[in-house]
Design a protein around this motif. Structure first.
Motif, PDB file in Angstrom:
ATOM      1  N   VAL A  29      -0.320 -16.669  30.624  1.00 51.22           N
ATOM      2  CA  VAL A  29      -1.070 -17.862  31.023  1.00 51.22           C
ATOM      3  C   VAL A  29      -0.130 -18.919  31.592  1.00 51.22           C
ATOM      4  O   VAL A  29      -0.395 -19.510  32.649  1.00 51.22           O
ATOM      5  CB  VAL A  29      -1.856 -18.415  29.814  1.00 51.22           C
ATOM      6  N   GLU A  30       0.972 -19.165  30.909  1.00 52.02           N
ATOM      7  CA  GLU A  30       1.910 -20.182  31.362  1.00 52.02           C
ATOM      8  C   GLU A  30       2.551 -19.797  32.688  1.00 52.02           C
ATOM      9  O   GLU A  30       2.734 -20.639  33.577  1.00 52.02           O
ATOM     10  CB  GLU A  30       2.977 -20.404  30.292  1.00 52.02           C
ATOM     11  N   GLN A  31       2.898 -18.512  32.832  1.00 52.58           N
ATOM     12  CA  GLN A  31       3.546 -18.061  34.058  1.00 52.58           C
ATOM     13  C   GLN A  31       2.599 -18.169  35.244  1.00 52.58           C
ATOM     14  O   GLN A  31       2.964 -18.682  36.310  1.00 52.58           O
ATOM     15  CB  GLN A  31       4.012 -16.610  33.901  1.00 52.58           C
ATOM     16  N   LEU A  32       1.378 -17.697  35.083  1.00 48.60           N
ATOM     17  CA  LEU A  32       0.424 -17.696  36.195  1.00 48.60           C
ATOM     18  C   LEU A  32       0.013 -19.104  36.602  1.00 48.60           C
ATOM     19  O   LEU A  32      -0.105 -19.397  37.796  1.00 48.60           O
ATOM     20  CB  LEU A  32      -0.812 -16.870  35.825  1.00 48.60           C
ATOM     21  N   MET A  83      -8.184 -20.921  33.148  1.00 45.29           N
ATOM     22  CA  MET A  83      -8.812 -19.787  33.821  1.00 45.29           C
ATOM     23  C   MET A  83      -8.108 -18.477  33.467  1.00 45.29           C
ATOM     24  O   MET A  83      -8.758 -17.465  33.204  1.00 45.29           O
ATOM     25  CB  MET A  83      -8.791 -20.001  35.330  1.00 45.29           C
ATOM     26  N   ALA A  84      -6.778 -18.500  33.470  1.00 38.40           N
ATOM     27  CA  ALA A  84      -6.024 -17.302  33.112  1.00 38.40           C
ATOM     28  C   ALA A  84      -6.306 -16.884  31.672  1.00 38.40           C
ATOM     29  O   ALA A  84      -6.470 -15.697  31.373  1.00 38.40           O
ATOM     30  CB  ALA A  84      -4.527 -17.552  33.307  1.00 38.40           C
ATOM     31  N   GLU A  85      -6.395 -17.857  30.790  1.00 40.66           N
ATOM     32  CA  GLU A  85      -6.663 -17.569  29.381  1.00 40.66           C
ATOM     33  C   GLU A  85      -8.056 -16.972  29.199  1.00 40.66           C
ATOM     34  O   GLU A  85      -8.252 -16.041  28.416  1.00 40.66           O
ATOM     35  CB  GLU A  85      -6.522 -18.844  28.555  1.00 40.66           C
ATOM     36  N   ALA A  86      -9.030 -17.500  29.950  1.00 37.44           N
ATOM     37  CA  ALA A  86     -10.399 -16.982  29.847  1.00 37.44           C
ATOM     38  C   ALA A  86     -10.493 -15.541  30.336  1.00 37.44           C
ATOM     39  O   ALA A  86     -11.301 -14.755  29.831  1.00 37.44           O
ATOM     40  CB  ALA A  86     -11.343 -17.865  30.664  1.00 37.44           C
ATOM     41  N   LEU A 130      -9.723 -17.995  41.212  1.00 39.02           N
ATOM     42  CA  LEU A 130     -10.126 -16.588  41.164  1.00 39.02           C
ATOM     43  C   LEU A 130      -8.918 -15.667  41.087  1.00 39.02           C
ATOM     44  O   LEU A 130      -8.893 -14.706  40.308  1.00 39.02           O
ATOM     45  CB  LEU A 130     -10.965 -16.238  42.393  1.00 39.02           C
ATOM     46  N   LEU A 131      -7.910 -15.946  41.898  1.00 34.75           N
ATOM     47  CA  LEU A 131      -6.728 -15.084  41.926  1.00 34.75           C
ATOM     48  C   LEU A 131      -5.920 -15.192  40.635  1.00 34.75           C
ATOM     49  O   LEU A 131      -5.362 -14.191  40.157  1.00 34.75           O
ATOM     50  CB  LEU A 131      -5.859 -15.437  43.132  1.00 34.75           C
ATOM     51  N   THR A 132      -5.855 -16.382  40.054  1.00 30.58           N
ATOM     52  CA  THR A 132      -5.162 -16.545  38.779  1.00 30.58           C
ATOM     53  C   THR A 132      -5.862 -15.746  37.689  1.00 30.58           C
ATOM     54  O   THR A 132      -5.224 -15.044  36.893  1.00 30.58           O
ATOM     55  CB  THR A 132      -5.095 -18.029  38.385  1.00 30.58           C
ATOM     56  N   ALA A 133      -7.185 -15.846  37.647  1.00 29.99           N
ATOM     57  CA  ALA A 133      -7.960 -15.081  36.673  1.00 29.99           C
ATOM     58  C   ALA A 133      -7.783 -13.588  36.904  1.00 29.99           C
ATOM     59  O   ALA A 133      -7.581 -12.811  35.958  1.00 29.99           O
ATOM     60  CB  ALA A 133      -9.433 -15.468  36.765  1.00 29.99           C
ATOM     61  N   ALA A 134      -7.855 -13.163  38.158  1.00 30.22           N
ATOM     62  CA  ALA A 134      -7.714 -11.747  38.482  1.00 30.22           C
ATOM     63  C   ALA A 134      -6.332 -11.233  38.107  1.00 30.22           C
ATOM     64  O   ALA A 134      -6.182 -10.107  37.621  1.00 30.22           O
ATOM     65  CB  ALA A 134      -7.979 -11.531  39.974  1.00 30.22           C
ATOM     66  N   ALA A 135      -5.308 -12.055  38.336  1.00 33.68           N
ATOM     67  CA  ALA A 135      -3.945 -11.649  37.980  1.00 33.68           C
ATOM     68  C   ALA A 135      -3.806 -11.479  36.474  1.00 33.68           C
ATOM     69  O   ALA A 135      -3.141 -10.550  36.001  1.00 33.68           O
ATOM     70  CB  ALA A 135      -2.951 -12.670  38.493  1.00 33.68           C
ATOM     71  N   ALA A 136      -4.418 -12.369  35.703  1.00 35.96           N
ATOM     72  CA  ALA A 136      -4.370 -12.248  34.242  1.00 35.96           C
ATOM     73  C   ALA A 136      -5.034 -10.962  33.786  1.00 35.96           C
ATOM     74  O   ALA A 136      -4.571 -10.296  32.855  1.00 35.96           O
ATOM     75  CB  ALA A 136      -5.051 -13.454  33.596  1.00 35.96           C
ATOM     76  N   MET A 137      -6.103 -10.585  34.458  1.00 39.40           N
ATOM     77  CA  MET A 137      -6.783  -9.334  34.130  1.00 39.40           C
ATOM     78  C   MET A 137      -5.947  -8.134  34.551  1.00 39.40           C
ATOM     79  O   MET A 137      -5.854  -7.136  33.837  1.00 39.40           O
ATOM     80  CB  MET A 137      -8.144  -9.298  34.815  1.00 39.40           C
ATOM     81  N   ALA A 138      -5.329  -8.224  35.721  1.00 35.45           N
ATOM     82  CA  ALA A 138      -4.528  -7.111  36.237  1.00 35.45           C
ATOM     83  C   ALA A 138      -3.296  -6.863  35.384  1.00 35.45           C
ATOM     84  O   ALA A 138      -2.902  -5.715  35.168  1.00 35.45           O
ATOM     85  CB  ALA A 138      -4.111  -7.392  37.679  1.00 35.45           C
ATOM     86  N   ILE A 139      -2.701  -7.932  34.905  1.00 32.87           N
ATOM     87  CA  ILE A 139      -1.498  -7.798  34.086  1.00 32.87           C
ATOM     88  C   ILE A 139      -1.796  -7.054  32.795  1.00 32.87           C
ATOM     89  O   ILE A 139      -0.976  -6.292  32.288  1.00 32.87           O
ATOM     90  CB  ILE A 139      -0.886  -9.182  33.807  1.00 32.87           C
ATOM     91  N   THR A 140      -3.001  -7.231  32.255  1.00 30.47           N
ATOM     92  CA  THR A 140      -3.410  -6.476  31.068  1.00 30.47           C
ATOM     93  C   THR A 140      -4.085  -5.175  31.449  1.00 30.47           C
ATOM     94  O   THR A 140      -4.603  -4.469  30.597  1.00 30.47           O
ATOM     95  CB  THR A 140      -4.379  -7.313  30.203  1.00 30.47           C
ATOM     96  N   GLU A 141      -4.114  -4.887  32.781  1.00 34.44           N
ATOM     97  CA  GLU A 141      -4.641  -3.656  33.359  1.00 34.44           C
ATOM     98  C   GLU A 141      -6.141  -3.488  33.172  1.00 34.44           C
ATOM     99  O   GLU A 141      -6.693  -2.450  33.515  1.00 34.44           O
ATOM    100  CB  GLU A 141      -3.902  -2.438  32.795  1.00 34.44           C
ATOM    101  N   CYS A 142      -6.803  -4.520  32.644  1.00 37.90           N
ATOM    102  CA  CYS A 142      -8.258  -4.503  32.508  1.00 37.90           C
ATOM    103  C   CYS A 142      -8.753  -3.253  31.806  1.00 37.90           C
ATOM    104  O   CYS A 142      -9.842  -2.748  32.076  1.00 37.90           O
ATOM    105  CB  CYS A 142      -8.925  -4.586  33.882  1.00 37.90           C
TER     106      CYS A 142
END
Length: 345
Positions: A29-32, A83-86, A130-142
């Motif tokens: 979250v902090e990085q993104l 957004m990243a946390e959500a 949107l991209l921040t949220a998507a990146a947070a999801m991608a990093i955890t591989e969804c």
């Protein structure tokens, strides 16, 4: 006795895993959010940009300056973090879409409070959010990324071309180390999220929506729903190609902006100056590129002329600026994940 010890050990292991997960989530979250904020500041400070605020001038704006843009960007960092946390560890859903929208609307209020009522980054909150949220999801591989298989964006940009030749979908960035965590994967996840409706969106008549009705322009919403094609097929490839050719970072970023301006139906330009302003921006950007880009004297002079032309029309390519921030955000993630992969390998 032994059974009790084993059970206790398992509970400890479970607690440790949970703690590690929470630690990883906080770091993500902090990085993104820092990347999103930095992308906004880097876009604002890139100089010179035609018709836009930069370190030399306020462009075609009477109410904006670079200090205000910086203040707005820093004020929005908690919004991007929220957004990243959500989104962290989640999958695309209508509930997530509506949660992100609510966070974004609150972010707009924070932005307006920070700027004294001036709209500095409303479009960027949408795109980078949107991209921040998507990146947070991608990093955890969804979890299992199979949800991407069913995503088919609207046929808005079929036959999308640049320089007279269609860019293939196997462009290098699409063949990156990981199919979900790469820029294309992140943008596609963002597109999936954007395609969900927001049942709680207030009725509004934004400038972008007015231009969509008047000119049939796609606008920021369709750009996101398509998975940010101008970013992936124009802006980011131009940045990477220019950088790999030894061009300065300033010129590489300016060329990235020119590539997107040369094609984008920028609703900010349409609102300020109609089709004439859009034509000026597109043709001017194409002229810069046809002369060799901003790294050569003739291209630089054409860039300066384009700035004068847009300022004279009081027209600013704000939509292209938002997408440049998106390019810079994805570029940071691309380098971050590439470095991480090299370390692991």
């Amino acid at each position: 006795m032994v059974g009790g010890i084993i059970q206790t050990a398992r509970k400890v292991q479970k607690l440790v895993r949970l703690m590690l997960k929470l630690m990883n989530a906080r770091a993500c979250v902090e990085q993104l959010s820092a990347y999103a904020t930095s992308a906004l500041i880097d876009e604002a400070e890139l100089t010179p940009k035609p018709g836009l605020v930069d370190l030399q001038s306020n462009g075609a704006h009477d109410d904006l300056n670079v200090d205000l843009m910086r203040r707005s960007a820093f004020a929005l960092q908690p919004t991007f973090a929220e957004m990243a946390e959500a989104a962290y560890g989640s999958k695309p859903s209508i509930q997530l879409r509506e949660r992100l929208a609510a966070i974004g609307r609150n972010g707009e209020r924070i932005m307006l409070e920070a700027t004294g009522g001036v709209n500095t980054h409303r479009g960027a909150i949408w795109a980078l959010g949107l991209l921040t949220a998507a990146a947070a999801m991608a990093i955890t591989e969804c979890g299992d990324p199979d949800f991407l298989i069913g995503f088919s964006p609207p046929p808005l940009l079929a036959g999308f071309q640049t320089g007279g030749a269609e860019i293939p979908t196997d462009y290098p960035m699409f063949r990156h180390v990981e199919r979900v965590r790469c820029p294309a994967g992140i943008a596609r996840i963002a597109g999936v999220i954007a395609c969900f409706p927001d049942r709680f969106a207030p009725a509004s008549n934004t400038h972008g929506r007015q231009m969509q009705r008047q000119f049939g322009a796609a606008g920021a919403r369709r750009e996101a729903q398509q998975g940010f094609p101008h970013v992936l097929r124009l802006g980011l490839p131009a940045l990477l190609d220019a950088r790999s050719s030894g061009m300065s970072e300033t010129c590489a970023r300016l060329d990235s902006l020119m590539h997107m301006m040369s094609h984008l139906e920028d609703t900010c330009l349409l609102y300020r100056g109609g089709m004439d302003a859009l034509h000026t921006a597109r043709q001017g950007a194409r002229n810069v590129l046809s002369l060799g880009g901003t790294s050569v004297k003739e291209g630089w002079q054409a860039l300066e002329q384009l700035d004068r032309d847009l300022v004279a029309q009081h027209a600013s390519p704000g939509g292209s600026a938002d997408l440049l921030a998106a390019v810079l955000f994805l570029d940071r993630i691309n380098r971050w994940k590439s470095a991480e992969h090299e370390t692991v390998r």
